[in-house]
Every structure is written in C-alpha cells, then in structure tokens.
Design an enzyme around this catalytic site. Sequence first.
Site, short mmCIF file in Angstrom:
data_model
loop_
_atom_site.label_atom_id
_atom_site.label_comp_id
_atom_site.label_asym_id
_atom_site.label_seq_id
_atom_site.Cartn_x
_atom_site.Cartn_y
_atom_site.Cartn_z
N SER A 161 0.83 -1.20 0.00
CA SER A 161 0.00 0.00 0.00
C SER A 161 0.87 1.25 0.00
O SER A 161 1.74 1.38 -0.86
CB SER A 161 -0.93 -0.05 1.22
OG SER A 161 -1.98 0.83 1.07
N ARG A 231 -11.75 6.30 9.81
CA ARG A 231 -11.24 4.93 9.79
C ARG A 231 -12.29 3.96 9.25
O ARG A 231 -11.97 3.04 8.49
CB ARG A 231 -10.85 4.51 11.21
CG ARG A 231 -10.44 3.08 11.36
CD ARG A 231 -9.19 2.77 10.56
NE ARG A 231 -8.64 1.46 10.89
CZ ARG A 231 -7.55 0.95 10.34
NH1 ARG A 231 -6.91 1.64 9.41
NH2 ARG A 231 -7.11 -0.22 10.70
N ASP A 327 -8.38 -6.66 -4.87
CA ASP A 327 -8.01 -5.33 -4.36
C ASP A 327 -8.54 -4.26 -5.31
O ASP A 327 -8.08 -4.13 -6.43
CB ASP A 327 -6.48 -5.25 -4.27
CG ASP A 327 -5.98 -3.95 -3.66
OD1 ASP A 327 -6.80 -3.03 -3.46
OD2 ASP A 327 -4.78 -3.85 -3.40
N HIS A 360 -7.83 -5.32 -0.46
CA HIS A 360 -6.52 -4.66 -0.32
C HIS A 360 -5.74 -5.21 0.88
O HIS A 360 -4.52 -5.35 0.82
CB HIS A 360 -6.77 -3.16 -0.17
CG HIS A 360 -5.52 -2.36 -0.05
ND1 HIS A 360 -4.55 -2.34 -1.03
CD2 HIS A 360 -5.06 -1.54 0.94
CE1 HIS A 360 -3.56 -1.53 -0.65
NE2 HIS A 360 -3.83 -1.05 0.53
N ASP A 361 -6.44 -5.51 1.96
CA ASP A 361 -5.79 -6.00 3.18
C ASP A 361 -5.17 -7.39 3.02
O ASP A 361 -4.51 -7.87 3.94
CB ASP A 361 -6.80 -6.05 4.34
CG ASP A 361 -6.68 -4.80 5.21
OD1 ASP A 361 -5.78 -3.99 4.97
OD2 ASP A 361 -7.50 -4.66 6.15
#
Lengths: 389, 211
Positions: A161, A231, A327, A360-361
């Site tokens: 990232s 967040r 992602d 993405h994680d």
Amino acid sequence: MTSQPVVTPAGSQPVDQGFSVELGHERPLRLDCGVELDRFTMAYQTYGALNADKSNAILICHALTGDQYVASAHPTTGKAGWWERIVGPGKPLDTDRYFLICVNVLGGCMGSSGPKEINPETGKPWGLTFPVITIADMVRAQARVLDYLSIEQLFAVIGGSMGGMQVLQWAHAYPERVFAAVPIAAAARHSAQNIAFHEVGRQAITADPNWQGGNYLEVGTVPRAGLAVARMAAHITYLSEPALRRKFGRKLQDRNRVTYGFDADFQVESYLRHQGITFVERFDANSYLYITRAMDYFDLAAEHDDTLSLAFEKTPVRFCVISFTSDWLFPTWESRDIVRALNAEAANVSFVEIESDKGHDAFLLEEPEFDRTLTGFLNGAARRRGLPA
Amino acid sequence: MNGPVTLPRVADTRVDLLLIADMIPSRSRVLDVGCGEGDLLHVLSTQKDVDARGIEISQAGVNACVSNGLSVIQGDADIDLVDYPDQAFDYVVLSLTLQATRNPRRVVEEMVRIGRHAIVSFPNFAFWKIRLQLLTRGQMPETQLLDEPWWETPNIHLCTIRDFEDLCRDLNLVVEKRVYLNRDGTATWFSSIEQLGNLFAQQGLFLLRRA
C-alpha cells in the site's frame, strides 16, 4: 510451576520501545514543500542481525496506519506486530538471515517527528504548523536513518500500500542503494478515487468540533468521532464485497430481528464501529491528515512528462511487483502499469497477481501463495547478491 | 500444467529446451516468451549465468517461476512485447508457442526488434504422419506433439517448416541456424536438408536475426 512468564496488562509479550534518533543538525532535511527540518526525530525497530559487510539489510515500509512495530507488540494496544505472520526465524522475512528495519514515517505518530510531537522551536505540539510532507520526504528521512546506521545499500525494500509507494520512490530516488524492490498492492500514482476516499476521511476529522482547528492537543480534546468515521470509511476500502459477504452477510448483531432504530443492528455495523473506536486509541488525527495528503500527492510519472518508465531509467534494481485479484483500492492494472514501465526499461522484473477475495488488506493476511512468491523472489535475489542461503 | 504441446522430458527438462540452451552463450541477456514453469530459464540462469527473464500467460506458471526465484511476469506474447525497447536482449526465445499466438508474424517481428537474435521453435504441420492422417481419414490430425482435438486446441496458427522459411524471407530475416527435431525433441540427422525436414521433422527450431 517454577516460573511465571512476564504478562503485560494486554496479555501480550513485554513491549519493546525500539530505537529513536535525532537527525538534521549537520544536514537539514529539505522537504518538497520547501521547508527545512534541522531537528527531526525518527523512531525505528530492527529485527535480526546486520552481517559483517552490511549486505543483508531489508527496509520494511509501513502503510498509512501502520507503524514500526512489524513483529513486536504495539506499545499502546499490546497487539502482535502487524506483519508478525511473515517476519521471524524461518519465515519469508527470515530474521536468521536478514536484518530488518522499519522506520515510523515522517509525519507519523509513533515517535517520529509529526504533528503530534513537540516542535523544538516553540515547545508546543506542531499540530497544523508541521510542514506538509510527501512520500519522497518520508523516503529521504528513512535514507538519513540508513546513513546513521552506516548502511550503504539495502538488500531489499519491501512494503504494501503506502509502503509500496515508498518502495517505488526508493527505487526511483536511490537506485544505487536498493538491490531489490518489492512494491505490494501499490501504485505509482494515487488515483482520483483514492484521493476522494481520503478527502472523506479528512472532512470527517475536521468536521469534529473536538478537532479544534487542529489544536486539540493544546486544548485537551480528542476528535474521536471524526477520526473513527474516517477509519470506518477507509476500512471498507481495504476489504472486498465478497469478503464482507463471507464474514458478515446480513447477519444481525446479538438480536433476532431489526430494531427499527439506528443502533448497530447488523454485524457489519458493529464491526466497523469497533474498528473506528480501537483506531482512535492508537492513532493521531492530524497525522491521519498529513499522511493521507502525502499519498494523494504521490505521482512518480508527473515529473517525467507522465512517462513512468523515465522514473526508472536504466534501473539496476530487481523488482517483484505483487497485486491481489480482489483489491479495488490498488487494483492489478495499477501494478501492471508499473510492470509495463519497467519493461520499457528492460528492467529485471517479476510480477505476480495473487488470487484472493480478501481485498486490499490481503497483503496483511494469510495468503500462502503470497508467502511463496515473496520467499522465492528473495531467495533468487539473495543468490544474485551472494548472500549465504 | 501443459503448454500448447506435450513433450517428453529428460532429467526433468524438455530435450528441445536443452538444444535451445546450447544456442545461447553464457552471461547473455535472454527473454523467454511463454516460459511455462521456467525450465529453460532455470537451466540458463543456473548453468550459464544468463540474465534470464520470462513472460508467461498462465498465472499458475508465473507464480511457480517466481517462487523458484526466476524473474517472470504475467503477460501475453501478442500484447506485451511492444513495451520492450529495441535490442534490449541478446536472445528472445519462443518455444513451441508461435502457433498459439494471434498474430505470429507480428510476434516474430517484435522478437527480432527487442532481441539481437530470436530463437523460434514450432510443430511442423507438414510432418508425414499429419499429411497421411489428413489424406486417409479426412479429419484434423492428432499427433503426440499436437494431441488435442481441433475444438479445444490453443494452436490456432499452425504452419510448416517451409511456411516458416517463407515468413523469414518475407520479413527479410537471416536464418543463422535451423535444426529439425524428432518427436522426443532430439535433432534429426537430416538437419541441413529442407526437403527432408519439412516431411520428416516433427518440430522446427530456428535461430534468426534481422538482415
């Protein structure tokens, strides 16, 4: 029972505060915005041991809300390091073999100079008087830490990232100091969609009355609600729709039917609220503004007439570009753009897209194919570099 | 994982790949297009200290290569060769993949542009058994090398050794070396006689460069 292990309140291993170094006295750090820092602090962690000819150092670059506690307990939360899964003896980032360094980014909030820290000139927290920083500035500051450690060339720079952006910046700015580069789930420029998501987060923070125009540290408030919402919105972008469906679906939270109210009826709501609340405990709202801005400004091609390959002209660096199928924040095509640019320079590049529904994680989570890729690439590079197996 | 064709292996490496490796001097820069699971790249980088890179269309092949420390990207011969600069490599290899490309002529052109030399191998569709099957049965031939039925084969641009010679003349390429191969990938004894090659070779292997 003869002895008791040391147990911290969080139930994790004892907290290791790591290292910190004050730099800039002899050589101020000139930032992209024009400001020069003649006193700045960089906090970092190391794992493993540096070999005699200093050829086994790997710099790990952390992501937006990451920190230097890659494989040791977080000093605030007591939670395990964010990449403990792959860092350690015998793991892909093998601490028996490599010397790993992770530096809290400039502008961060875990000990490196940033808006939360005290401005040595005024004796007050920097707040919004901290200069706006860029990914290139973060990398410049990391290079100063390596100068301080007398490490001339890194065996590898690795990061996911925003960490991947730093990897690309490293290869661009210091090609002779990087033997191998592994940008993971990254892009050479931040997309309009990603800038848009960041703007939502920043607006949430600045709209919180407790933000106090950025002076909350002096006033003694915390913009909890704003930072938590930032967040929550961001966290959705780190996942994928299939992962959310698999994990939560439309399942209700501790109830059999909806309540016709605005409580967290759904598990996914409860999960997001929890993500927001716990984040506030460990992260600084102004840092969030600064670091998201640094990502927004990142565009390696911009200074080369939009031709990315020119940012890697005749690069000697060996690359391994990695992306994940699900992602959508840093989709595969952005990694492919990097690969295409590197091909235009006939660079030594590997490119692997990992099949995963974790979004993405995924780079932080259990993905055996990812581990194999990273291990294999590093082994191949180590052979070329002459590191013992 | 199978490529477009099925071939025997010796000591885990396809015999014809060893012939290709023999054509490549130590310490050259090589791009293997359609590198599969990286057999040739492995031989070249471990035995000849070659700076070996690969392009492979299947993600499983790419991942296997990178996991073994080889420099390989996921890509397509028809699409991705255009990105490379002129003369970036000493040798560009396309082994038994030409017949599976969409635009073989363009692929060969790109190969001799980005490499000082190109090494191309392909199944020879004029092989006598293929001719005989078509003549006697009147159906699409299936051989050990081309063992899939017409409706599922990835081989969409089959050619003969003579056809390929024509293409090289057309593109004004110098054939530096031609080898005619048996089914098992070994060289035939008649490797200098085109008439015999076109009829009796299962595979053609060409070393080319621009004139």
